[in-house]
Design a protein around this motif. Structure first.
Motif, mmCIF file in Angstrom:
data_model
loop_
_atom_site.group_PDB
_atom_site.id
_atom_site.type_symbol
_atom_site.label_atom_id
_atom_site.label_comp_id
_atom_site.label_asym_id
_atom_site.label_seq_id
_atom_site.Cartn_x
_atom_site.Cartn_y
_atom_site.Cartn_z
ATOM 1 N N SER A 4 54.458 -2.894 132.814
ATOM 2 C CA SER A 4 54.013 -3.032 131.426
ATOM 3 C C SER A 4 52.819 -3.971 131.328
ATOM 4 O O SER A 4 51.876 -3.715 130.573
ATOM 5 C CB SER A 4 55.152 -3.563 130.542
ATOM 6 O OG SER A 4 56.214 -2.647 130.512
ATOM 7 N N GLY A 5 52.846 -5.051 132.089
ATOM 8 C CA GLY A 5 51.725 -5.989 132.105
ATOM 9 C C GLY A 5 50.448 -5.329 132.600
ATOM 10 O O GLY A 5 49.366 -5.543 132.047
ATOM 11 N N VAL A 6 50.577 -4.502 133.621
ATOM 12 C CA VAL A 6 49.405 -3.785 134.145
ATOM 13 C C VAL A 6 48.856 -2.827 133.080
ATOM 14 O O VAL A 6 47.646 -2.747 132.856
ATOM 15 C CB VAL A 6 49.750 -3.035 135.450
ATOM 16 C CG1 VAL A 6 48.633 -2.099 135.870
ATOM 17 C CG2 VAL A 6 50.060 -4.034 136.559
ATOM 18 N N LEU A 7 49.750 -2.117 132.400
ATOM 19 C CA LEU A 7 49.307 -1.199 131.337
ATOM 20 C C LEU A 7 48.659 -1.957 130.182
ATOM 21 O O LEU A 7 47.659 -1.498 129.615
ATOM 22 C CB LEU A 7 50.485 -0.352 130.853
ATOM 23 C CG LEU A 7 51.033 0.652 131.875
ATOM 24 C CD1 LEU A 7 52.310 1.304 131.354
ATOM 25 C CD2 LEU A 7 49.983 1.690 132.217
ATOM 26 N N LEU A 8 49.212 -3.106 129.836
ATOM 27 C CA LEU A 8 48.599 -3.931 128.786
ATOM 28 C C LEU A 8 47.213 -4.404 129.222
ATOM 29 O O LEU A 8 46.277 -4.433 128.413
ATOM 30 C CB LEU A 8 49.490 -5.131 128.454
ATOM 31 C CG LEU A 8 50.750 -4.827 127.659
ATOM 32 C CD1 LEU A 8 51.691 -6.029 127.668
ATOM 33 C CD2 LEU A 8 50.407 -4.428 126.240
ATOM 34 N N LEU A 59 46.511 -11.281 126.345
ATOM 35 C CA LEU A 59 47.520 -12.346 126.344
ATOM 36 C C LEU A 59 48.909 -11.779 126.627
ATOM 37 O O LEU A 59 49.704 -12.386 127.355
ATOM 38 C CB LEU A 59 47.503 -13.091 125.009
ATOM 39 C CG LEU A 59 46.272 -13.951 124.759
ATOM 40 C CD1 LEU A 59 46.263 -14.464 123.320
ATOM 41 C CD2 LEU A 59 46.213 -15.107 125.740
ATOM 42 N N GLY A 60 49.197 -10.607 126.070
ATOM 43 C CA GLY A 60 50.473 -9.951 126.369
ATOM 44 C C GLY A 60 50.584 -9.604 127.844
ATOM 45 O O GLY A 60 51.642 -9.767 128.459
ATOM 46 N N ALA A 61 49.481 -9.117 128.420
ATOM 47 C CA ALA A 61 49.470 -8.766 129.846
ATOM 48 C C ALA A 61 49.720 -9.994 130.711
ATOM 49 O O ALA A 61 50.521 -9.943 131.656
ATOM 50 C CB ALA A 61 48.128 -8.125 130.214
#
Length: 126
Positions: A100-104, A12-14
């Motif tokens: 950051s979204g990709v890492l999440l 959901l964060g991603a």
């Protein structure tokens, strides 16, 4: 539950971080808060998972290693974001959020596939 709940928080964060470029104004701010808030809440799940899986004699070392690994991001992230802003101007911030979204997302996939306390409890401790 640990892998699925934690993975869901990261997923959901991603999604929220990856949606930031599509939003404007207050929606962009809300997506940032949700994305980084849900992503950061995984730390609670991670600590309890490590504490559950580590043998009692190694629990402190396992938690310390996890903490050291996680806090290393606090050293790396400012340099990466600074580099992105230097090279792309203000758009570098948005690039950093997408990264950051990709890492999440990668973390969510890892949580869904790798965290299974029931399976890991059956493995002999070394």
């Amino acid at each position: 539950a640990r892998g699925r709940v934690g993975g869901s928080l990261l997923l959901l964060g991603a999604v929220a971080c990856l949606a930031v470029p599509l939003a404007d104004g207050a929606a962009k701010t809300a997506l940032l808060a949700v994305g980084f808030g849900l992503g950061g809440s995984f730390a609670t799940v991670a600590a309890t998972t490590v504490a559950e899986l580590a043998p009692p004699a190694r629990r402190g070392g396992a938690l310390g290693t996890m903490n050291a690994t996680v806090t290393t991001a606090g050293l790396i992230a400012p340099a990466v974001v600074g580099s992105l802003v230097d090279s792309h101007g203000a758009a570098g911030y948005q690039t950093a959020v997408v990264l950051s979204g990709v890492l999440l997302l990668l973390g969510a996939l890892a949580a869904f596939t790798l965290i299974d306390p029931a399976r890991d409890a059956l493995r002999p401790s070394v």
